[in-house]
Design a protein around this motif. Structure first.
Motif, PDB file in Angstrom:
ATOM      1  N   VAL A 297       0.857  -1.189   0.000  1.00  0.00           N
ATOM      2  CA  VAL A 297       0.000   0.000   0.000  1.00  0.00           C
ATOM      3  C   VAL A 297       0.892   1.237   0.000  1.00  0.00           C
ATOM      4  CG1 VAL A 297      -1.747   1.271   1.270  1.00  0.00           C
ATOM      5  CG2 VAL A 297      -1.816  -1.220   1.225  1.00  0.00           C
ATOM      6  N   GLY A 298       0.707   2.092  -0.989  1.00  0.00           N
ATOM      7  CA  GLY A 298       1.484   3.325  -1.089  1.00  0.00           C
ATOM      8  C   GLY A 298       2.845   3.163  -1.725  1.00  0.00           C
TER       9      GLY A 298
ATOM     10  N   LEU B 136      12.008   5.671  -5.770  1.00  0.00           N
ATOM     11  CA  LEU B 136      11.169   4.646  -5.151  1.00  0.00           C
ATOM     12  C   LEU B 136      10.593   5.170  -3.845  1.00  0.00           C
ATOM     13  CD1 LEU B 136      13.612   1.636  -5.519  1.00  0.00           C
ATOM     14  CD2 LEU B 136      11.589   2.038  -6.880  1.00  0.00           C
ATOM     15  N   LYS B 137       9.298   5.004  -3.682  1.00  0.00           N
ATOM     16  CA  LYS B 137       8.643   5.302  -2.421  1.00  0.00           C
ATOM     17  C   LYS B 137       8.113   3.976  -1.898  1.00  0.00           C
ATOM     18  CE  LYS B 137       7.650   9.973  -3.745  1.00  0.00           C
ATOM     19  NZ  LYS B 137       6.674  10.980  -4.129  1.00  0.00           N
ATOM     20  N   VAL B 138       8.863   3.388  -0.952  1.00  0.00           N
ATOM     21  CA  VAL B 138       8.563   2.033  -0.499  1.00  0.00           C
ATOM     22  C   VAL B 138       8.466   1.942   1.022  1.00  0.00           C
ATOM     23  CG1 VAL B 138       9.424   0.794  -2.516  1.00  0.00           C
ATOM     24  CG2 VAL B 138      11.016   1.491  -0.735  1.00  0.00           C
ATOM     25  N   GLY B 139       7.842   2.932   1.641  1.00  0.00           N
ATOM     26  CA  GLY B 139       7.568   2.842   3.060  1.00  0.00           C
ATOM     27  C   GLY B 139       8.606   3.472   3.964  1.00  0.00           C
ATOM     28  N   TYR B 140       9.663   4.033   3.416  1.00  0.00           N
ATOM     29  CA  TYR B 140      10.626   4.739   4.242  1.00  0.00           C
ATOM     30  C   TYR B 140      10.172   6.185   4.420  1.00  0.00           C
ATOM     31  CZ  TYR B 140      13.689   0.768   3.307  1.00  0.00           C
ATOM     32  OH  TYR B 140      14.213  -0.485   3.202  1.00  0.00           O
ATOM     33  N   SER B 141      10.816   6.915   5.307  1.00  0.00           N
ATOM     34  CA  SER B 141      10.441   8.305   5.531  1.00  0.00           C
ATOM     35  C   SER B 141      10.910   9.213   4.400  1.00  0.00           C
ATOM     36  CB  SER B 141      11.034   8.804   6.856  1.00  0.00           C
ATOM     37  OG  SER B 141      12.451   8.742   6.798  1.00  0.00           O
ATOM     38  N   HIS B 142      11.729   8.692   3.513  1.00  0.00           N
ATOM     39  CA  HIS B 142      12.267   9.465   2.400  1.00  0.00           C
ATOM     40  C   HIS B 142      12.213   8.611   1.137  1.00  0.00           C
ATOM     41  CE1 HIS B 142      15.459   6.932   3.976  1.00  0.00           C
ATOM     42  NE2 HIS B 142      15.990   6.963   2.770  1.00  0.00           N
ATOM     43  N   PRO B 143      12.139   9.234  -0.027  1.00  0.00           N
ATOM     44  CA  PRO B 143      12.207   8.446  -1.271  1.00  0.00           C
ATOM     45  C   PRO B 143      13.637   7.970  -1.518  1.00  0.00           C
ATOM     46  CG  PRO B 143      11.879  10.768  -1.761  1.00  0.00           C
ATOM     47  CD  PRO B 143      11.838  10.638  -0.275  1.00  0.00           C
ATOM     48  N   VAL B 144      13.773   6.803  -2.127  1.00  0.00           N
ATOM     49  CA  VAL B 144      15.079   6.228  -2.452  1.00  0.00           C
ATOM     50  C   VAL B 144      15.325   6.456  -3.935  1.00  0.00           C
ATOM     51  CG1 VAL B 144      16.458   4.126  -2.490  1.00  0.00           C
ATOM     52  CG2 VAL B 144      14.792   4.486  -0.672  1.00  0.00           C
TER      53      VAL B 144
ATOM     54  N   ARG C 248      15.929  -4.534  -5.942  1.00  0.00           N
ATOM     55  CA  ARG C 248      15.158  -5.437  -5.089  1.00  0.00           C
ATOM     56  C   ARG C 248      15.629  -5.354  -3.644  1.00  0.00           C
ATOM     57  NH1 ARG C 248      15.475 -10.573  -3.024  1.00  0.00           N
ATOM     58  NH2 ARG C 248      13.546 -11.787  -3.008  1.00  0.00           N
ATOM     59  N   ALA C 249      16.929  -5.120  -3.423  1.00  0.00           N
ATOM     60  CA  ALA C 249      17.491  -5.074  -2.076  1.00  0.00           C
ATOM     61  C   ALA C 249      17.037  -3.844  -1.287  1.00  0.00           C
ATOM     62  CB  ALA C 249      19.011  -5.115  -2.140  1.00  0.00           C
ATOM     63  N   VAL C 250      16.477  -2.832  -1.970  1.00  0.00           N
ATOM     64  CA  VAL C 250      15.974  -1.649  -1.262  1.00  0.00           C
ATOM     65  C   VAL C 250      14.857  -2.048  -0.301  1.00  0.00           C
ATOM     66  CG1 VAL C 250      14.729   0.532  -1.575  1.00  0.00           C
ATOM     67  CG2 VAL C 250      16.649  -0.031  -3.058  1.00  0.00           C
ATOM     68  N   ARG C 251      13.957  -2.928  -0.741  1.00  0.00           N
ATOM     69  CA  ARG C 251      12.867  -3.427   0.113  1.00  0.00           C
ATOM     70  C   ARG C 251      12.525  -4.836  -0.361  1.00  0.00           C
ATOM     71  NH1 ARG C 251      10.476  -1.974   4.958  1.00  0.00           N
ATOM     72  NH2 ARG C 251      10.000   0.149   4.351  1.00  0.00           N
TER      73      ARG C 251
ATOM     74  N   LYS D  33       4.669  -7.761   1.018  1.00  0.00           N
ATOM     75  CA  LYS D  33       5.030  -6.405   0.626  1.00  0.00           C
ATOM     76  C   LYS D  33       6.512  -6.335   0.289  1.00  0.00           C
ATOM     77  CE  LYS D  33       3.603  -3.255   3.475  1.00  0.00           C
ATOM     78  NZ  LYS D  33       3.088  -2.487   4.620  1.00  0.00           N
ATOM     79  N   GLY D  34       6.840  -5.518  -0.697  1.00  0.00           N
ATOM     80  CA  GLY D  34       8.231  -5.320  -1.074  1.00  0.00           C
ATOM     81  C   GLY D  34       8.392  -5.279  -2.580  1.00  0.00           C
ATOM     82  N   ILE D  35       9.642  -5.334  -3.011  1.00  0.00           N
ATOM     83  CA  ILE D  35       9.971  -5.328  -4.442  1.00  0.00           C
ATOM     84  C   ILE D  35      10.381  -6.747  -4.809  1.00  0.00           C
ATOM     85  CG2 ILE D  35      11.440  -4.353  -6.222  1.00  0.00           C
ATOM     86  CD1 ILE D  35      11.920  -1.964  -4.357  1.00  0.00           C
ATOM     87  N   LYS D  36       9.738  -7.317  -5.826  1.00  0.00           N
ATOM     88  CA  LYS D  36      10.044  -8.678  -6.246  1.00  0.00           C
ATOM     89  C   LYS D  36      10.140  -8.730  -7.763  1.00  0.00           C
ATOM     90  CE  LYS D  36       5.414 -10.609  -6.739  1.00  0.00           C
ATOM     91  NZ  LYS D  36       5.532 -11.387  -7.944  1.00  0.00           N
ATOM     92  N   TYR D  37      10.793  -9.796  -8.242  1.00  0.00           N
ATOM     93  CA  TYR D  37      10.813 -10.041  -9.681  1.00  0.00           C
ATOM     94  C   TYR D  37       9.412 -10.464 -10.107  1.00  0.00           C
ATOM     95  CZ  TYR D  37      15.877 -10.144  -9.118  1.00  0.00           C
ATOM     96  OH  TYR D  37      17.170  -9.819  -8.820  1.00  0.00           O
TER      97      TYR D  37
END
Length: 177
Positions: free
Chosen positions: A92-93, A105-113, A149-152, A160-164
């Motif tokens: 979500v988000g 990337l906006k993946v749940g951290y307080s800042h974009p990666v 992928r290692a970011v999240r 939740k996360g980044i997957k292939y």
């Protein structure tokens, strides 16, 4: 004994191959790649075929024989067709945007990666949750996709996360109680 290493590599018509001091350089319609091959291997170029032979039967030479042939084939495939890996964001988000050649990337951290691509790598976005990593060097494409992928990495409880795209996440049950 390497069964793969002894097989000859066919060179397609559009490809130009040069071998100098165990450095194989391949030029094609998408670009140019070069790879240094182990000095204990003999590379010969004859009649649109590349053959790789080893001079000794030591364990180290046997290990790199098939690898060297696979590297040459991957270089030929890369300069003809290129390689690509597709990733997907689940959560979500979670979303991705392209900013110039970089990805945000906006993946749940307080800042974009922000991800910057390596030289020869192109990053594209489909929608706001799919990433396509493409290039002519198979190793760089795979490494860049793994770094994204290692970011999240995907977690097993909610997925939740980044997957292939083709990756299956084994789901776990939460606590019972």
């Amino acid at each position: 004994m390497s069964r793969v290493g002894h097989l000859p590599v066919e060179i397609p018509e559009k490809i130009e191959v040069t071998v100098e001091d165990n450095v194989v350089t391949i030029k094609g319609p998408k670009g140019e790649l070069s790879q240094e091959i182990n000095e204990h291997l003999d590379i010969s170029l004859e009649d649109n075929t590349i053959t790789i032979n080893r001079s000794t039967n030591s364990r180290d030479d046997k290990c790199v024989h098939g690898l060297s042939r696979s590297l040459v084939i991957n270089m030929i495939e890369g300069v003809i067709n290129g390689f690509e890996k597709k990733l997907e964001l689940n959560g979500v988000g979670y979303r991705v945007q392209k900013q110039g050649s970089n990805l945000e990337l906006k993946v749940g951290y307080s800042h974009p990666v922000v991800i910057e691509p390596a030289e020869g790598i192109e990053l594209n976005v489909e929608g706001n949750d799919k990433i396509i990593v493409s290039g002519i060097d198979k190793q760089k494409v795979g490494e860049t996709a793994a770094n994204i992928r290692a970011v999240r990495p995907p977690e097993p409880y909610n997925g939740k996360g980044i997957k292939y795209i083709d990756e299956h996440i084994s789901r776990k049950e939460g606590k019972t109680g």
